[in-house]
Design a protein around this motif. Sequence first.
Motif, PDB file in Angstrom:
ATOM      1  N   TYR B  42      46.026  72.698  33.941  1.00 17.09           N
ATOM      2  CA  TYR B  42      45.386  71.379  34.002  1.00 17.09           C
ATOM      3  C   TYR B  42      46.490  70.380  33.668  1.00 17.09           C
ATOM      4  CZ  TYR B  42      42.507  67.362  32.779  1.00 17.09           C
ATOM      5  OH  TYR B  42      41.967  66.099  32.719  1.00 17.09           O
ATOM      6  N   GLN B  43      47.195  69.933  34.720  1.00 16.65           N
ATOM      7  CA  GLN B  43      48.413  69.153  34.480  1.00 16.65           C
ATOM      8  C   GLN B  43      48.189  67.825  33.761  1.00 16.65           C
ATOM      9  OE1 GLN B  43      51.554  69.383  37.622  1.00 16.65           O
ATOM     10  NE2 GLN B  43      49.969  70.401  38.813  1.00 16.65           N
ATOM     11  N   PRO B  44      47.060  67.110  34.016  1.00 16.39           N
ATOM     12  CA  PRO B  44      46.871  65.859  33.268  1.00 16.39           C
ATOM     13  C   PRO B  44      46.851  66.072  31.755  1.00 16.39           C
ATOM     14  CG  PRO B  44      45.296  66.010  35.067  1.00 16.39           C
ATOM     15  CD  PRO B  44      46.002  67.346  34.993  1.00 16.39           C
ATOM     16  N   TYR B 131      56.372  67.188  31.681  1.00 16.10           N
ATOM     17  CA  TYR B 131      55.672  67.525  32.922  1.00 16.10           C
ATOM     18  C   TYR B 131      55.562  69.033  33.116  1.00 16.10           C
ATOM     19  CZ  TYR B 131      55.039  62.901  34.993  1.00 16.10           C
ATOM     20  OH  TYR B 131      54.615  61.629  35.271  1.00 16.10           O
ATOM     21  N   CYS B 162      51.464  61.722  39.043  1.00 16.25           N
ATOM     22  CA  CYS B 162      50.793  60.961  37.998  1.00 16.25           C
ATOM     23  C   CYS B 162      51.670  59.777  37.566  1.00 16.25           C
ATOM     24  CB  CYS B 162      50.486  61.868  36.809  1.00 16.25           C
ATOM     25  SG  CYS B 162      49.214  61.172  35.775  1.00 16.25           S
ATOM     26  N   ALA B 165      51.654  58.264  34.055  1.00 13.25           N
ATOM     27  CA  ALA B 165      51.869  59.076  32.862  1.00 13.25           C
ATOM     28  C   ALA B 165      53.000  58.555  31.959  1.00 13.25           C
ATOM     29  CB  ALA B 165      52.106  60.536  33.237  1.00 13.25           C
ATOM     30  N   ALA B 300      48.674  62.474  42.681  1.00 16.86           N
ATOM     31  CA  ALA B 300      47.780  62.586  41.531  1.00 16.86           C
ATOM     32  C   ALA B 300      46.589  63.454  41.907  1.00 16.86           C
ATOM     33  CB  ALA B 300      47.296  61.197  41.106  1.00 16.86           C
ATOM     34  N   CYS B 334      42.509  56.513  38.413  1.00 16.26           N
ATOM     35  CA  CYS B 334      42.945  57.234  37.211  1.00 16.26           C
ATOM     36  C   CYS B 334      42.783  56.449  35.939  1.00 16.26           C
ATOM     37  CB  CYS B 334      44.375  57.746  37.364  1.00 16.26           C
ATOM     38  SG  CYS B 334      45.551  56.496  37.754  1.00 16.26           S
ATOM     39  N   LYS B 380      38.229  59.919  30.028  1.00 18.37           N
ATOM     40  CA  LYS B 380      39.446  60.707  30.232  1.00 18.37           C
ATOM     41  C   LYS B 380      39.316  62.084  29.566  1.00 18.37           C
ATOM     42  CE  LYS B 380      44.270  60.917  30.617  1.00 18.37           C
ATOM     43  NZ  LYS B 380      45.193  60.399  31.594  1.00 18.37           N
ATOM     44  N   ARG B 384      38.558  66.661  31.444  1.00 20.84           N
ATOM     45  CA  ARG B 384      39.125  68.019  31.417  1.00 20.84           C
ATOM     46  C   ARG B 384      38.026  69.046  31.708  1.00 20.84           C
ATOM     47  NH1 ARG B 384      40.210  71.990  27.228  1.00 20.84           N
ATOM     48  NH2 ARG B 384      39.197  70.580  25.780  1.00 20.84           N
ATOM     49  N   TYR B 387      37.077  68.830  35.324  1.00 18.00           N
ATOM     50  CA  TYR B 387      38.108  69.443  36.176  1.00 18.00           C
ATOM     51  C   TYR B 387      37.882  70.945  36.313  1.00 18.00           C
ATOM     52  CZ  TYR B 387      42.776  70.764  37.855  1.00 18.00           C
ATOM     53  OH  TYR B 387      43.821  71.268  38.585  1.00 18.00           O
TER      54      TYR B 387
END
Lengths: 104, 410
Positions: B42-44, B131, B162, B165, B300, B334, B380, B384, B387
Amino acid sequence: MATKVIANKEVEVNDEGYLVNPDDWTEDIARAMAEELGIELTDRHWEVIRFVRNYYKEHGKSPTMHQISKGAGVPTKELFKLFPKGPAKKVARIAGVPKPEGCI
Amino acid sequence: MKHVVILGGGTAGTMVAHRLAEALPSREWALTVVDQDPVHYYQPGFLFIPFGIYTPRDVVKPRKALFPPEVRYIQSEIEAIEPDKNRVHLRGEPRTLSYDFLIIATGSHPRPDETPGLLGDAWHKTIFDFYTLEGATALHRALERFEKGRLVLNLVDMPIKCPVAPLEFLFLADWYFHERGIRQNVEIVYVTPLPGAFTKPRASQVLGGVLEERNIRIVPEFYVERVDPEKKVLISYEEEEVPFDLLVTVPIHYGSEAIKRSGIGDELNYVPTDKHTLKAREFDNIFVLGDATDTPASKAGSVAHFMVDVFVPNFLRYIEGLDLLPTFDGHSNCYIESGFGKAFLIDFNYETEPLPGMYPLPGVGPFSLLQESRINHWGKLLFRWIYWHVLLKGKHLPVPARMSMAGKWA
């Protein structure tokens, strides 16, 4: 936004002097823009300018410095010599495309 | 039997596998996903790890478990695509895969090796990225020990995934040192090749002063050429120097090396893609989703999601012999985490820059646009869960795929 006569052509420019409509661009406009920035255009400059115009036409976005360097095959150090102090920004102005920007 | 091969099992690849498994009859269509990495990230969530808000456990799941049963998952590196033969060569088994349709979702990848001086003895000691899971985790340990000095965040060049970020990192760092009671001992500096933190007119107008308010210094139009890890300085192409005690780099991103080996990418290995239909410009049976495209949309997760939303119905038309509709509008959406329990939200597309206003969302919203609020922060964090359980599974969110002007102040 304002209208300005560059190289005998009436064109719209934004507050920073970039062309609003990339289709207004001519080679004479490029020469006049370069002169304003104190740059005399050589063949090498033109290679970069043509790459940037094509890139914009294909992608709808101005290329970043890395994209110009890799895509036009011009080392980054040389880009800084050709277009001192911010090559991506300066070549965009001369090539009549918007300044490269972030998403926000 | 027709075969759809999906290269890459990240956000776009996993979502599109679910949607196609649901839409295509399994007696007539076989679906295969290839990805070399057995873990889905979950990259974010990487952003939150340096500050101890998330731990690595919160952001990883075994990739295999995320696909529907109809989908065959092959864990292998991709050697190359041979578009004129409609097949893909793998480094693992099987060695080749033939396809009727290919979906490239191989993403974008930070490349610290492209900036001299980043990788070396100082990597993950005084120089970090956030990252990757390894970088974010190492940075967490370093921040815990950081008592005073100069923290420099450097964006090497666009495009990056993103793109907000780096700003979020700055806001969270300000908040983190505040909470530890040592903010006055830490100088936070943002070094960027862009002309400023905000480059779009309305965002600059609304958010222009926000870094200054938080005492974050910005060094704009700085193109880093190399880093001297001994002297602890960033050096630009014009030989300007910026010193640091702790450097957080956001390296330049490239598309997959497999794209380069296939000879179908641009100068940064992104695949030339029609920005409205998402078909590869050179090939009629190849589509490109997510970060792997060269479209001017942001790299993104939300963009990958909206691309999949518009791609699937279009693909179903296409296999019936109908034309592709130019439906993708570059929609991106976002949250921008801003610390102190608040966040911004932005919503934009190819044509419309981020605007202030309210973003309607049935059941949860409205969220405020281009303005800090607590509900945006909760949105936000809630995301998660959404997602893992809704978005990746290909279930539909009550969010339109195309951008809407409802609630925006134009």
